[in-house]
Design an enzyme around this catalytic site. Structure first.
Site, PDB file in Angstrom:
ATOM      1  N   SER A  84       0.479  41.539  18.811  1.00  0.00           N
ATOM      2  CA  SER A  84      -1.055  41.282  18.600  1.00  0.00           C
ATOM      3  C   SER A  84      -1.718  41.188  20.026  1.00  0.00           C
ATOM      4  O   SER A  84      -1.042  40.973  21.178  1.00  0.00           O
ATOM      5  CB  SER A  84      -1.191  39.860  18.044  1.00  0.00           C
ATOM      6  OG  SER A  84      -2.427  39.311  18.153  1.00  0.00           O
ATOM      7  N   TYR A 111       1.784  31.176  18.274  1.00  0.00           N
ATOM      8  CA  TYR A 111       1.640  32.542  17.767  1.00  0.00           C
ATOM      9  C   TYR A 111       1.562  33.366  19.032  1.00  0.00           C
ATOM     10  O   TYR A 111       2.292  34.428  19.193  1.00  0.00           O
ATOM     11  CB  TYR A 111       0.548  32.709  16.678  1.00  0.00           C
ATOM     12  CG  TYR A 111       0.123  34.070  16.449  1.00  0.00           C
ATOM     13  CD1 TYR A 111       0.919  34.705  15.384  1.00  0.00           C
ATOM     14  CD2 TYR A 111      -0.897  34.855  16.999  1.00  0.00           C
ATOM     15  CE1 TYR A 111       0.387  35.993  15.116  1.00  0.00           C
ATOM     16  CE2 TYR A 111      -1.355  36.109  16.508  1.00  0.00           C
ATOM     17  CZ  TYR A 111      -0.621  36.679  15.660  1.00  0.00           C
ATOM     18  OH  TYR A 111      -0.955  37.877  15.380  1.00  0.00           O
TER      19      TYR A 111
END
Length: 269
Positions: A145, A158
């Site tokens: 990401s 995350y």
């Protein structure tokens, strides 16, 4: 697309997290290019739906799988070996996101994010290496990401897990290059999927709603087309997203101090 199709045709490609979103879009793109797919996710009924929508649907193998179940991972790899005989690509797409401030996040939620987004993917990849290397090399793809490059609000653990996955991929690339393994990491920005609906809040429950940034992002289909083109070209570091995300990824490499100022002012919800 002709070059893509010739490079993908008849490749055996395993996609985790294939029951929706990015995974489903990647499956559709690869099936159209002639790949033979192995599709994994926890929801078997959704895998059946995805397979029914693909080109040459009868040649694709469904392997329901919770990637955090180590025994189930070994069984899945054994099934691929027995039913297909080999594996060319592994696309580690399964994952879960986060929407909680650091001060509101429970330790159990931190651990769950790392278990799904880092430890399970590392284990699955390690166990799949013998199949990938059996014919002189293969390709491993990690879906990280942009958050793993820049770190943003509401995604502390995350971002950390996705950053860890990126660096593990770098080590894997270096260690197994001589054995023919290629490793690519994709860094999506905002993509219009249900990722924010399923994201973990501080207590580990699902957010259950769509972020504005997610709702206005590029489609999963557009993402998949860009991703496959880049992979076929042999790219190893692939950033896909809007201008803001691509700029953030670039600045992270050139000027961390400027990046920190940009992140503080950015809207990520």
């Amino acid at each position: 697309m002709a070059i893509t199709k010739s490079a993908i045709h008849n490749k055996v490609i395993w996609i985790t997290g294939a029951s929706g979103g990015i995974g489903e879009a990647l499956a559709r793109e690869l099936a159209a290019d002639g790949a033979r797919l192995v599709l994994s996710a926890r929801r078997y009924s959704e895998l059946q739906r995805v397979r029914a929508s693909l080109a040459n649907s009868n040649q694709h193998l469904l392997l329901p799988l919770d990637i955090t179940d180590a025994a189930a991972v070994l069984d899945a790899i054994h099934s691929i070996e027995q039913q297909i005989g080999g594996l060319d690509w592994l696309i580690n797409n399964a994952g879960i996101s986060q929407r909680a401030l650091i001060v509101d996040t429970m330790p159990e939620t931190d651990r769950k994010l790392f278990e799904v987004d880092y430890f399970a993917q590392v284990n699955l990849t390690r166990q799949a290496l013998p199949l990938l290397l059996a014919d002189g090399g293969g390709k491993v793809v990690f879906v990280s990401s942009v958050a793993g490059l820049v770190g943003t609000q509401y995604r502390g653990s995350y971002s950390a897990a996705k950053a860890a996955l990126h660096l593990w991929a770098n080590s894997l690339r270096a260690e197994l290059f001589e054995q023919g393994l290629t490793v690519a990491t994709i860094f999506p920005g905002f993509v219009k999927t249900d990722v924010s609906r399923n994201a973990l809040t501080g207590d580990g429950s699902a957010l259950g709603s769509m972020d504005d940034a997610q709702a206005n992002a590029i489609s999963a289909a557009a993402f998949a087309e860009k991703a496959i083109k880049a992979l076929v070209k042999g790219k190893s570091y692939i950033v896909i997203g809007g201008l803001k995300e691509r700029l953030g990824a670039m600045v992270s490499r050139l000027s961390p101090e400027l990046l920190y100022k940009m992140v503080r002012k950015s809207k990520v919800r």
